[in-house]
Design a protein around this motif. Sequence first.
Motif, mmCIF file in Angstrom:
data_model
loop_
_atom_site.group_PDB
_atom_site.id
_atom_site.type_symbol
_atom_site.label_atom_id
_atom_site.label_comp_id
_atom_site.label_asym_id
_atom_site.label_seq_id
_atom_site.Cartn_x
_atom_site.Cartn_y
_atom_site.Cartn_z
ATOM 1 N N PHE A 171 0.820 -1.212 0.000
ATOM 2 C CA PHE A 171 0.000 0.000 0.000
ATOM 3 C C PHE A 171 0.861 1.273 0.000
ATOM 4 C CE2 PHE A 171 -2.507 3.285 2.317
ATOM 5 C CZ PHE A 171 -3.575 3.378 1.437
ATOM 6 N N ASP A 173 0.609 5.240 0.774
ATOM 7 C CA ASP A 173 -0.250 6.219 1.456
ATOM 8 C C ASP A 173 -0.198 7.547 0.700
ATOM 9 O OD1 ASP A 173 -1.574 7.973 3.099
ATOM 10 O OD2 ASP A 173 -0.653 7.250 4.940
ATOM 11 N N LEU A 174 -1.099 7.700 -0.268
ATOM 12 C CA LEU A 174 -1.073 8.887 -1.132
ATOM 13 C C LEU A 174 -1.387 10.166 -0.365
ATOM 14 C CD1 LEU A 174 -2.872 7.526 -4.342
ATOM 15 C CD2 LEU A 174 -0.417 7.638 -3.860
ATOM 16 N N ARG A 196 -8.422 2.179 6.218
ATOM 17 C CA ARG A 196 -8.384 0.959 5.411
ATOM 18 C C ARG A 196 -9.301 -0.110 5.997
ATOM 19 N NH1 ARG A 196 -2.635 -1.105 3.832
ATOM 20 N NH2 ARG A 196 -3.941 -2.218 2.336
ATOM 21 N N THR B 18 -2.279 -4.558 -4.550
ATOM 22 C CA THR B 18 -2.368 -3.450 -3.593
ATOM 23 C C THR B 18 -1.538 -2.262 -4.069
ATOM 24 O OG1 THR B 18 -2.739 -4.988 -1.768
ATOM 25 C CG2 THR B 18 -1.938 -2.790 -1.181
ATOM 26 N N ASN B 21 -2.876 -0.745 -7.631
ATOM 27 C CA ASN B 21 -4.148 -0.037 -7.467
ATOM 28 C C ASN B 21 -3.985 1.367 -6.884
ATOM 29 O OD1 ASN B 21 -7.090 -1.228 -7.874
ATOM 30 N ND2 ASN B 21 -5.700 -2.957 -7.649
ATOM 31 N N CYS B 22 -2.810 1.657 -6.309
ATOM 32 C CA CYS B 22 -2.568 3.002 -5.766
ATOM 33 C C CYS B 22 -2.049 3.978 -6.821
ATOM 34 C CB CYS B 22 -1.546 2.943 -4.626
ATOM 35 S SG CYS B 22 -2.137 2.077 -3.167
ATOM 36 N N SER B 183 -8.463 4.943 -2.214
ATOM 37 C CA SER B 183 -7.091 4.770 -2.667
ATOM 38 C C SER B 183 -6.741 3.297 -2.529
ATOM 39 C CB SER B 183 -6.169 5.638 -1.819
ATOM 40 O OG SER B 183 -4.837 5.408 -2.193
ATOM 41 N N GLY B 184 -6.096 2.765 -3.556
ATOM 42 C CA GLY B 184 -5.770 1.356 -3.537
ATOM 43 C C GLY B 184 -7.028 0.509 -3.539
ATOM 44 N N SER B 187 -8.780 1.721 0.953
ATOM 45 C CA SER B 187 -8.607 2.902 1.806
ATOM 46 C C SER B 187 -9.579 4.003 1.389
ATOM 47 C CB SER B 187 -7.162 3.402 1.692
ATOM 48 O OG SER B 187 -6.988 4.558 2.476
#
Lengths: 210, 210
Positions: A171, A173-174, A196, B18, B21-22, B183-184, B187
Motif C-alpha cells: 500500500f 499512502d497517497l 483501510r 495493492t 491499485n494506488c 485509494s488502492g 482505503s
Amino acid sequence: MLWTSSDFSRMPGRHRATLINCLSGFKSANLVGTRDTEGNTNLAMISSAFHLGADPALLGFISRPDLVSRHTLENIRDTSVYTLNHVHSGIIAAAHQTSARYPREQSEFDATGLTPTFSQYHDAPYVAECRVRLGLVLREMIDIVLNGTVLVIGEVVELHLPDNAVGEDGFVDLAALGTVSVSGLDSYSNPQPGQRYRYAKPGIKPGLLD
Amino acid sequence: MLWTSSDFSRMPGRHRATLINCLSGFKSANLVGTRDTEGNTNLAMISSAFHLGADPALLGFISRPDLVSRHTLENIRDTSVYTLNHVHSGIIAAAHQTSARYPREQSEFDATGLTPTFSQYHDAPYVAECRVRLGLVLREMIDIVLNGTVLVIGEVVELHLPDNAVGEDGFVDLAALGTVSVSGLDSYSNPQPGQRYRYAKPGIKPGLLD
C-alpha cells in the motif's frame, strides 16, 4: 431535487460541463509528460487517469478532441511513451496552468516553471517536483465513437517513489505524500488520511484493517 | 526508489494488486445498482467510474472478469439500465462490504442493510442512503482484450441531488456532501474542502476563483 437529460440539454455549455464533471465523484490529478519526435517536451493536466489492471500494470486515460489534448495524443502516438506524475498540494497552481491553450511550440514545462527530468531507460519527461512518477509504454488506443474521445491504455514500466513510500503489503499512502484529488473542472482537494478496511467476506462484519 | 516491470512480475499477486491499485491516484467511490430480468437487485462497489463527456453526459467504468463484477455486467447487458450512487462517509463499511462474494441469489442490499429505492422513470435500484444518485442508460460496452476487462459506457438520464447542492455555475461541492474517495483496494478518505482555480489562459498567472 431531480434533473433529467432534457434539463442537461437546456443548460449553457459551460454550466453543463461544470455540473456533469462533478458526477463521477472525486478524480485523480495527474500530469502527462510527453515529447514530440524532435524532442520538444509537453505537459498536460488530466483528471481521467484510472486503474485498468494490476497484472500487467495497466492505466487508462481519456483524451478529449480539443487542441490541448491533441498535442499529447499525437506525441504518444508518435513515440509510444509517456509519463504520469501525481499532482501534490505544492504544485496545484502550476499543474492547473498546464491546461491553458499554449501553442504547440511552447513547452508547458517552461510556461509553468515545472522541471522536466529523465530516467535512463524511459524516453518521456517526468516532472521533477512530483513524488509519484510513472513511466508508461502505450499498449492501445481505443476510439470512443460516441463522443469523439480516445481511451489511451498504457503499461507502467517504471515507478519512481520516495524511499519508504511502499508499505509492507504494497500500500502507498497517497494522502501522506500530498497527492490531491480533483472535483469538477477546477477544484483541488487534499484528502484526509484514509481508513483501510479488511478484505470483505460474506457473513463477516466489515471492519478496519488492524 | 525505482521499480520496473520485472519487479512487478516478481511480486506476490495480492501485494502487486495493492501497489498497482494506488498508482492512478485517488479514485471515485460509487455503488452500482442493477436488477436482473426477474427484478432481483444487485449492488456493487466500484472505484473505476470516470467522466467521459458532458454533452451527452457520459460516464465510464471498468468491469473486471471476476464473479462479483459479472453479476453486475450481466444485469446491465440484460436490462440496459443501472445507477451510480456516491459513497459518503456514513456508509463506507456497508459500501465496502458489497465487494464480498455473495451468491447470485443474495442481494447485497439485504446483506449490507442499504435500502433500494426507485424513481418513476428509471428501472434500476438507487441507494436511498446516498445523496448523489445517477440513473444511467447503457450506451456501449467495449471489450478491452489486453486484460479481459469491459469498459461500460452509460448516459446519465436522471440526477438526484439534495436541494441547493448545485452552485450558480453548476459546481457541486462533493466534499460538503460527504462523498469519499478511494485509494488502492481498501482505503477510504474524506477530501478536505476544495480550492477552485480560475480557467487557465496562457500568459495569465493561475489564481483562485473569486
